[in-house]
Design an enzyme around this catalytic site. Sequence first.
Site, PDB file in Angstrom:
ATOM      1  N   SER A  66      -9.357   2.286   2.452  1.00 53.82           N
ATOM      2  CA  SER A  66      -8.357   2.934   1.632  1.00 53.82           C
ATOM      3  C   SER A  66      -7.349   1.970   1.012  1.00 53.82           C
ATOM      4  O   SER A  66      -6.561   2.370   0.153  1.00 53.82           O
ATOM      5  CB  SER A  66      -7.619   3.989   2.451  1.00 53.82           C
ATOM      6  OG  SER A  66      -6.899   3.400   3.521  1.00 53.82           O
ATOM      7  N   LYS A  83       0.841  -1.201   0.000  1.00 53.63           N
ATOM      8  CA  LYS A  83       0.000   0.000   0.000  1.00 53.63           C
ATOM      9  C   LYS A  83       0.873   1.247   0.000  1.00 53.63           C
ATOM     10  O   LYS A  83       1.866   1.319   0.737  1.00 53.63           O
ATOM     11  CB  LYS A  83      -0.908  -0.026   1.231  1.00 53.63           C
ATOM     12  CG  LYS A  83      -1.928   1.093   1.297  1.00 53.63           C
ATOM     13  CD  LYS A  83      -2.833   0.913   2.524  1.00 53.63           C
ATOM     14  CE  LYS A  83      -3.866   2.011   2.622  1.00 53.63           C
ATOM     15  NZ  LYS A  83      -4.745   1.823   3.802  1.00 53.63           N
ATOM     16  N   SER A 122     -10.085   0.259   6.678  1.00 50.38           N
ATOM     17  CA  SER A 122      -9.405   0.334   5.385  1.00 50.38           C
ATOM     18  C   SER A 122      -8.852  -0.984   4.865  1.00 50.38           C
ATOM     19  O   SER A 122      -8.462  -1.063   3.700  1.00 50.38           O
ATOM     20  CB  SER A 122      -8.274   1.365   5.448  1.00 50.38           C
ATOM     21  OG  SER A 122      -8.802   2.661   5.525  1.00 50.38           O
TER      22      SER A 122
END
Length: 448
Positions: free
Chosen positions: A152, A78, A176
């Site tokens: 996210s 990420k 997330s």
Amino acid sequence: MGDWAGRSAAEIAAAVREKRVTPREVVAEHLARIERLDGRIGAFRKVRAEAALAEADEVGSRTGLAELPLAGVPVAVKDNLAVRGESRRDGSAATPDTPAAEDHVTVARLRAAGAVVVGLTNVPELCVFGTTEGPYGTARNPWDTTRTAGGSSGGSAAAVAAGLVPVSLGNDGMGSLRIPAANCGLVTLKPGHGVVPAGIGEGDWFGMAENGALATTVEDLRLVLGVLAGTGLPRAAEPPRRRIAAAVRSPLAGVSVSRPYTTAVREAAGVLTRAGHRVRRAEPPYPLSLGVTALTHWTAGTAVDAEGLDRALLARRTRVHAAVGRRFVDSVRTGDGRERLRARLAPFFAEHDVLLTAALARRSPPPAGPWHERGWLRNVLANTAYSPFTPPWNLTGWPAMSVPFGTLPSGAPCAVQLVGRPGSEGALLELAEELERLRPWPRTAPVG
């Protein structure tokens, strides 16, 4: 080339350790799949093709190859975690395009275990919202590319669901990991506080944000979490029968839960009952103030992360979110609101070992599109309406996981959430393994 894209991390690592395939062959096959499919999916901000092949060769030359738990496994990271030699953009044009000098500790642990970082995945700006889009692309759901992958950790989830990598690294500050996992048919666990090193942004959103992994199987998730934690997660020789509370009401007042998700909870409760667990309907005593507590912490975390950035380069929704949060930073920093919530919910978890809820609330994920160009309130309401079940467990700091279960009317995956008291990561994984065994789910979406 062999058929390694779409295989599990455990299968790949075993084959590399046994020298049935080389790390370069595995990584090259995944890079070819990324090149072929990611134009439609939008999982990656940066693909490290040349660097990944060189790292694969380095892994293949290690003398202790047989001891590496993730030998030759391609992973995605990420884009809010540092990868040595790459910039960390956090989904924003306001962040510096400066290569990181060192890996984040979680990335370093994956590499030490033999994993190869093939790229950095797309996130919404500053990882604020539950959809993933911005200046570096839109992460689309591989099950239906007209829909968001979630956020996210949306790019990380899309990469795994599309078979571009077998596992990926993400984190969870208000859902997330769990939101995109539920959208994309993956399994994930937000660990309890302190199980996996955090170090996410400026202060881990006051200790609410935790690093974790997204995977297609519980075996892979357990494997990667063991590497990230630095120690294997406990597995009982004979898993005990658990006291499970099944809850279908939304924790947030005024937010309804659609029938596919309430049905998933009831059916999962039935599966676990037949497996011998003691399951009963029970709703946690969520306070009416939970929505306000969640909003103040969510916005205050963004306010801290936005400090020092050029506000003119931030999207309007991010600027407003940070501006709202600045007035709450001092009160949130005390931790009083989180402690009151823990005190209120602790008796419930003294009576029950595990809480079973829906993972999300709406019949389908929001459409994929330019949410970063839309108003702040519209984003907040959309996020709240489809993900009311995740924030309480960031506020408490207790472990929670999303597990695929059933399907939505569109044919895309549905999911349930399992929540436990501190230190119950092993118990949650055992229950997820039972659900996986008794109600298997597809490994990857039918793309490409």
